[in-house]
Scaffold this motif. Structure first.
Motif, PDB file in Angstrom:
ATOM      1  N   THR A 109      -9.370  68.878 -40.551  1.00 53.97           N
ATOM      2  CA  THR A 109      -9.891  68.075 -39.302  1.00 53.97           C
ATOM      3  C   THR A 109      -9.790  66.324 -39.663  1.00 53.97           C
ATOM      4  N   GLY A 110      -9.328  66.112 -40.636  1.00 57.05           N
ATOM      5  CA  GLY A 110      -9.380  64.889 -41.330  1.00 57.05           C
ATOM      6  C   GLY A 110      -8.188  63.842 -40.804  1.00 57.05           C
ATOM      7  N   GLU A 111      -8.049  62.743 -41.636  1.00 59.46           N
ATOM      8  CA  GLU A 111      -6.838  61.907 -41.491  1.00 59.46           C
ATOM      9  C   GLU A 111      -5.476  62.510 -41.723  1.00 59.46           C
ATOM     10  N   LEU A 112      -5.487  63.197 -42.857  1.00 57.69           N
ATOM     11  CA  LEU A 112      -4.092  63.759 -43.224  1.00 57.69           C
ATOM     12  C   LEU A 112      -3.641  64.764 -42.020  1.00 57.69           C
ATOM     13  N   SER A 113      -4.549  65.691 -41.606  1.00 56.27           N
ATOM     14  CA  SER A 113      -4.225  66.558 -40.473  1.00 56.27           C
ATOM     15  C   SER A 113      -3.711  65.860 -39.084  1.00 56.27           C
TER      16      SER A 113
ATOM     17  N   GLY B  90       1.880  69.142 -31.266  1.00 54.45           N
ATOM     18  CA  GLY B  90       0.631  69.493 -32.342  1.00 54.45           C
ATOM     19  C   GLY B  90      -0.688  69.442 -31.621  1.00 54.45           C
ATOM     20  N   LEU B  91      -1.486  70.641 -31.674  1.00 52.72           N
ATOM     21  CA  LEU B  91      -2.563  70.636 -30.923  1.00 52.72           C
ATOM     22  C   LEU B  91      -3.837  70.618 -32.080  1.00 52.72           C
ATOM     23  N   THR B  92      -3.770  71.460 -33.020  1.00 54.60           N
ATOM     24  CA  THR B  92      -4.976  71.504 -33.872  1.00 54.60           C
ATOM     25  C   THR B  92      -4.522  72.512 -35.154  1.00 54.60           C
ATOM     26  N   PHE B  93      -5.393  72.714 -35.905  1.00 55.31           N
ATOM     27  CA  PHE B  93      -5.205  73.458 -37.397  1.00 55.31           C
ATOM     28  C   PHE B  93      -6.237  74.566 -37.241  1.00 55.31           C
ATOM     29  N   TRP B  94      -6.012  75.859 -37.663  1.00 58.43           N
ATOM     30  CA  TRP B  94      -6.982  76.857 -37.697  1.00 58.43           C
ATOM     31  C   TRP B  94      -6.544  77.128 -39.278  1.00 58.43           C
ATOM     32  N   SER B  95      -7.576  77.846 -39.672  1.00 67.08           N
ATOM     33  CA  SER B  95      -7.964  78.071 -41.217  1.00 67.08           C
ATOM     34  C   SER B  95      -7.544  79.772 -41.392  1.00 67.08           C
TER      35      SER B  95
END
Ligand code: LMR
Length: 351
Positions: free
Chosen positions: A139-143, A157-162
């Motif tokens: 959820t940070g700057e890199l992502s 690109g929408l988001t990341f899941w884990s």
């Protein structure tokens, strides 16, 4: 002559009228209509393809996302989820997204690295160590930077899941780094991952996820790295029954949409999608932790499965063998990405 022209025109009109009548254009009969069809013209269908089982952190997240979008749009936007690679295997699903044959996918970040080499930053082993750090990175700057880079591929690109941390399943116990020697190990396509196993004197065999079961069953590979949720849900443990809990790498999913499709949506509909993803973000991270934990409990109860906890000394050995990878990654001009990764991790440690 006048008479001839008039009768020819009349005949043509009569023929057109007859054809139109036969095709029902003038029919007074009502077209069959039911409630299901109300607003059908306004309905938006989002086909979402993925390769894992429905009871995994990605499978359940895709379903939850579909429910939220349907609820928020009052049924106007339907997300149809196709799990288990039933439509496409993992490399084909990216092509299908680019061709707008499906509108959404959520591949592992590792599977994007052939097109976006900087994304290998998330494949560097033993950097992210806790779920809190993983959450901060995703959820940070890199992502944010990584998601923006998808626009180079005409992807939104929408988001990341884990999906938590990767472990090893193998047909022989892997306890020390030297146990990898000579082993054929299935990996995803990322260069850094492949290099990692070369450093351990193993042979990486990049394969699609849906080929793994067959390859294990036919003893074509000795081991593979994956999360517990994938090892359990795909029953890899029934054939490779030694599992080394190493947490050596992470598995994250990049949730993405075909860019033209995204641009065709109204701002209001885009907002529904963004809000749904935001609303479920925390839940998804917790889900990944919970499902991997629950499936591990189940594996502990399997009489034929040996669970090996990597001890500190063996972990150090393993880390030493793969340590040249950080330099290897940075030399390729990726220093900024590595620094951002460390910065995002450090934010957690500040607490
Ligand atoms: C794998 O190929 O092992 C994973 O990417 C599968 C997945 O999507 O979790």
């Amino acid at each position: 002559m006048k008479y001839f022209v008039a009768s020819a025109v009349l005949t043509i009109l009569l023929v057109i009228g007859l054809i139109a009548y036969q095709q029902g254009a003038f029919s007074k009969e009502k077209i069959a209509y039911d409630d299901e069809q109300v607003g059908l013209d306004d309905q938006i269908i989002i086909n979402f393809s993925h390769v894992v089982a429905e009871n995994t952190p990605k499978g359940m997240a895709a379903k939850k996302f579909a429910e939220l979008v349907e609820e928020k749009s009052g049924g106007r936007i339907m997300v149809k989820v196709y799990p288990d690679g039933m439509l496409y295997s993992d490399y084909d699903e990216l092509e299908a997204l680019l061709d707008n044959e499906v509108q959404m996918i959520a591949p592992t970040t590792s599977k994007m690295t052939e097109r976006l080499p900087s994304w290998q930053v998330l494949d560097l082993p033993f950097v992210i160590e806790t779920n809190e750090q993983l959450k901060a990175v995703l959820t940070g700057e890199l992502s944010g930077k990584l998601l923006e880079e998808l626009s180079k591929l005409h992807i939104k690109g929408l988001t990341f899941w884990s999906n938590g941390f990767k472990q090893i399943s193998s047909n022989q116990p892997i306890i020390r780094a030297e146990d990898f020697k000579g082993k054929q190990i299935r990996t995803m396509g990322s260069d850094i991952i492949k290099e990692q196993y070369r450093k351990l004197n193993a042979e990486p065999i990049p394969l699609n996820f849906d080929d793994v079961y067959y390859e294990i069953q036919n003893q074509l590979i000795d081991a593979q790295e994956n999360t517990i949720s994938n090892i359990y849900s795909k029953k890899f443990y029934t054939m490779e029954n030694h599992i080394t809990l190493s947490n050596h790498g992470i598995m994250a999913y990049a949730v993405m949409m075909n860019e033209n499709f995204w641009n065709s949506l109204t701002e209001e509909d885009q907002q529904i999608i963004i809000e749904s993803l935001e609303e479920m973000q925390e839940w998804q991270f917790e889900l990944a932790e919970r499902i991997n934990g629950e499936f591990l409990e189940k594996l502990y109860k399997e009489p034929n499965v040996e669970i090996i906890q990597l001890n500190e000394q063996n972990k150090k050995q393993w880390m030493q063998s793969v340590s040249p990878l950080y330099e290897y990654f940075n030399q390729k001009g990726n220093g900024t990405y590595f620094n951002l990764l460390l910065q995002d991790i450090d934010k957690v440690e500040d607490f």
